[in-house]
Scaffold this active site. Structure first.
Site, short mmCIF file in Angstrom:
data_model
loop_
_atom_site.label_atom_id
_atom_site.label_comp_id
_atom_site.label_asym_id
_atom_site.label_seq_id
_atom_site.Cartn_x
_atom_site.Cartn_y
_atom_site.Cartn_z
NE ARG A 92 -3.71 0.43 2.85
CZ ARG A 92 -4.78 0.90 1.08
NH1 ARG A 92 -5.24 0.55 0.75
NH2 ARG A 92 -4.71 1.89 1.78
CG HIS A 110 12.44 -1.34 -4.41
ND1 HIS A 110 11.49 -1.13 -4.42
CD2 HIS A 110 12.88 -1.78 -5.38
CE1 HIS A 110 11.38 -1.93 -6.17
NE2 HIS A 110 12.22 -1.23 -6.61
CD GLU A 175 14.08 -8.50 -1.48
OE1 GLU A 175 13.90 -8.75 -0.12
OE2 GLU A 175 13.83 -9.00 -2.94
#
Ligand code: GRF
Length: 214
Positions: A92, A110, A175
């Protein structure tokens, strides 16, 4: 006392899992205090429950508008005594209200080497662009999507025959190293934000870089 993390998710939660796993080490200077999802069926919620972590589903559709929804998220985070908010696949867009409220206490992971490839489909776009290195970035959140001071990056090579899926898997592995590292640096009080840059106190080059240089 360990830094209390509030992790916001919408899906799988593998980065959440990496933070949970890192925090199992009593020497890790942070712990996951609460996991909040905007989706009741996010698989990551089960990971949090399995680890005995408080969870809350806060659905946008239960609120009159975006500010009301974000106020509820902020209240839940504050109630849990959160000192750092970690976005981990939270799908969101956040309003300036929320970003301001948690300014320099709100980070995101990201799946690209920002500022290259902000937005979605980063792995396909990296292959399409022919880059030789791709990776991930942990950064402080600013209002404009996928911008903000960079804390940690991890690079992986791109192979000639890579598909988006196999490149995604190679990046995801990194990540799971980069997010706990960034959280640790912040929790140790070693990170300062200077304009659009981050300085990591007492860091060698390898402290904020994962990949060929580290
Ligand atoms: C990750 O690739 C992360 O970089 C991006 O969304 C994905 C979330 O994956 N922001 P997971 O839910 O942590 O497994």
């Amino acid at each position: 006392m360990r830094l209390r993390l509030g992790v916001l998710i919408s899906g799988r939660g593998s980065n959440l899992q990496a933070l949970i796993d890192a925090a199992r080490d009593p020497d890790f200077p942070a712990e996951v205090a609460i996991v909040i999802s905007n989706k009741p069926d996010a698989p990551g919620m089960e990971r949090a429950r399995a680890a005995g972590i408080a969870t809350e589903v806060i659905r946008p559709k239960d609120y009159a508008d975006k500010p009301a929804h974000e106020a509820a998220v902020t209240a839940a985070l504050a109630e849990a005594g959160v000192g750092l908010v970690c976005l981990a696949g939270y799908m969101r867009l956040l309003s300036p209200f929320f970003v301001d409220c948690w300014y320099d206490r709100l980070i995101n992971i990201h799946p690209s080497l920002l500022p290259a490839f902000p937005g979605l489909e980063t792995h396909a776009r990296a292959i399409e662009a022919g880059v030789r290195f791709h990776g991930c970035t942990v950064h402080y959140v600013r209002v404009e999507m996928d911008t903000g001071p960079i804390i940690v990056q991890a690079a992986v090579p791109v192979a000639d025959d890579d598909t988006p899926d196999c490149l995604a898997a190679r990046v995801l592995e990194q990540e799971h190293r980069a997010y706990p590292l960034a959280v640790r640096l912040i929790a140790e009080g070693r990170v300062t934000v200077e304009g659009n840059r981050v300085a990591v106190r007492g860091a060698g080059l390898a402290d904020a870089v994962i990949g060929p240089l580290a």
